[in-house]
Motif scaffolding. Sequence first.
Motif, PDB file in Angstrom:
ATOM      1  N   ASP A 123       0.733  -1.200   0.111  1.00  0.00           N
ATOM      2  CA  ASP A 123       0.086   0.070   0.096  1.00  0.00           C
ATOM      3  C   ASP A 123       0.864   1.385   0.152  1.00  0.00           C
ATOM      4  OD1 ASP A 123       1.039  -0.593   2.614  1.00  0.00           O
ATOM      5  OD2 ASP A 123      -0.926   0.252   3.584  1.00  0.00           O
ATOM      6  N   GLU A 124       2.114   1.046   0.557  1.00  0.00           N
ATOM      7  CA  GLU A 124       2.933   2.274   0.616  1.00  0.00           C
ATOM      8  C   GLU A 124       3.417   2.660  -0.796  1.00  0.00           C
ATOM      9  OE1 GLU A 124       3.123   4.855   2.876  1.00  0.00           O
ATOM     10  OE2 GLU A 124       1.830   3.850   3.866  1.00  0.00           O
TER      11      GLU A 124
ATOM     12  N   ALA B   1       1.977   1.850  -3.449  1.00  0.00           N
ATOM     13  CA  ALA B   1       0.992   2.351  -4.465  1.00  0.00           C
ATOM     14  C   ALA B   1       0.832   3.913  -3.953  1.00  0.00           C
ATOM     15  CB  ALA B   1      -0.337   1.468  -4.207  1.00  0.00           C
ATOM     16  N   ARG B   2       0.861   4.170  -2.730  1.00  0.00           N
ATOM     17  CA  ARG B   2       0.601   5.459  -2.317  1.00  0.00           C
ATOM     18  C   ARG B   2       1.434   6.483  -2.920  1.00  0.00           C
ATOM     19  NH1 ARG B   2      -0.777   4.850   2.122  1.00  0.00           N
ATOM     20  NH2 ARG B   2      -2.888   5.602   2.206  1.00  0.00           N
ATOM     21  N   HIS B   3       2.654   6.074  -2.965  1.00  0.00           N
ATOM     22  CA  HIS B   3       3.915   6.744  -3.299  1.00  0.00           C
ATOM     23  C   HIS B   3       3.801   6.978  -5.028  1.00  0.00           C
ATOM     24  CE1 HIS B   3       7.722   8.522  -3.709  1.00  0.00           C
ATOM     25  NE2 HIS B   3       8.072   7.561  -4.827  1.00  0.00           N
ATOM     26  N   ALA B   4       3.354   5.712  -5.839  1.00  0.00           N
ATOM     27  CA  ALA B   4       3.209   6.130  -6.986  1.00  0.00           C
ATOM     28  C   ALA B   4       2.227   7.098  -7.401  1.00  0.00           C
ATOM     29  CB  ALA B   4       2.927   4.674  -7.815  1.00  0.00           C
ATOM     30  N   PHE B   5       1.119   7.018  -6.681  1.00  0.00           N
ATOM     31  CA  PHE B   5      -0.079   7.925  -7.003  1.00  0.00           C
ATOM     32  C   PHE B   5       0.172   9.313  -6.632  1.00  0.00           C
ATOM     33  CE2 PHE B   5      -3.375   4.563  -5.825  1.00  0.00           C
ATOM     34  CZ  PHE B   5      -2.803   3.577  -7.008  1.00  0.00           C
ATOM     35  N   ARG B   6       1.213   9.573  -5.540  1.00  0.00           N
ATOM     36  CA  ARG B   6       1.495  10.985  -5.118  1.00  0.00           C
ATOM     37  C   ARG B   6       2.539  11.257  -6.327  1.00  0.00           C
ATOM     38  NH1 ARG B   6       3.845  12.647  -1.129  1.00  0.00           N
ATOM     39  NH2 ARG B   6       2.481  14.191  -0.266  1.00  0.00           N
ATOM     40  N   VAL B   7       3.359  10.568  -6.788  1.00  0.00           N
ATOM     41  CA  VAL B   7       4.237  11.031  -7.847  1.00  0.00           C
ATOM     42  C   VAL B   7       3.501  11.268  -8.880  1.00  0.00           C
ATOM     43  CG1 VAL B   7       6.214  10.391  -9.268  1.00  0.00           C
ATOM     44  CG2 VAL B   7       6.195   9.738  -6.868  1.00  0.00           C
TER      45      VAL B   7
END
Length: 423
Positions: free
Chosen positions: A97-98, A100-106
Amino acid sequence: MSVWALGLNHTTAPLDLRGRFAFALDQIAPTLQSLRSSFGSGRHPQVEAAIISTCNRTEIYCASEHAALDHTFGWLAQSGGVAPALLRSHAYTLQDDEAARHAFRVASGLDSMVLGEAQILGQMKDAVRAAETAGALGSTLNQLFQRSFAVAKEVRTATEIGAHSISMAAAAVRLAGQLFEDIHQTRVLFVGAGEMIDLAATHFAAKEPRSIAIANRTLERGEKLASRFGAEAMRLADLPSRLAEFDIIVSCTASTLPIIGLGAVERALKARKHRPMFMVDLAVPRDIEPEVKALEDIYLYTVDDLAQVVQQGQANRQAAVAQAEVIIDAGVQSFMHWLGQRGTVPLIQQLNAQADEWRAAEMARARKLLARGESVDAVLEAMSRGLTQKMMHGAMAELHAGDAASREQTAQAISRLFLRKER
């Protein structure tokens, strides 16, 4: 299925270290092949992989049945020719999940030097296409990135994250304006002909400088870009002899070594009688030798030097960031739900195969009965009873097996599966 990511960016690693891990777009395919080959067979037979490499970051995303962060980390350190301990002190690792969250934020521009900038989204899409072309992108990473693009689109539509955003190119123009009272009187040279130079040239051309020149290794590509701005195209080989002609130099190429050296700049300054030169090195690794910055009358800025300028106005976007994080959290939950369901796919496939086998057996039996002259009603009755018995046999056997506690658990599971009321 597990997803993991590791990388380094403008907030965790200095420019020169990032330069050791920069991959040009045409290097992505062989680099991905090297990474995937390093896993070998055994525990990681089929690892999906993608690499995002920009002036501000290099990130590796992987997916496989089992996470292999340490192995991926060791491979990256070796590829950059640095000690794992040094890389570890400047890198970050993320899982599931972290990651995925990083990819979405980038993708949404929340992790960029320029908060809310849109260029990273195009760079991520290029990286995904490169991974797909290399055959390294499987269904899990493809789903991760397609969802990251959808989240980024929603963030830009539903929030003002991009409002007041200052691009690297706009920041360069702003700094140049602090040195030269009137950019209209300056001569500007762009080195390279890629996307970043295109953007920078657009911003500087709007200030209508006295002249613009574009130097590129491939003259044809340089001429194509120059024609858009009424600029002169020149060969990269002519750069040292003509450097003195220009007041502003903006460079961003894919060269692995500096193309503007200290000696060339010193000779240019002498020819200019020490009139100041404004230089911007947007490349990673560097295009301009770092020693140039120490020269008098030289104002050299790298991508990291522009950080303070591009952060201006960030406070105005903090409310939008909070909104964006809510959208991203929802996207992460949706992706993790999808990823969790992927774990049941083999079981679903086995169930479907078993059901097909039972169906085929009963169909064959029914055809034989019809061939012998049995009535259609009798054959249908026998076929339905046969299918029902096959479907119920395992459940009935479990109800009569084991101790009382296990039978109770089995009874509850069977009730959920077979006694549901259709709505």
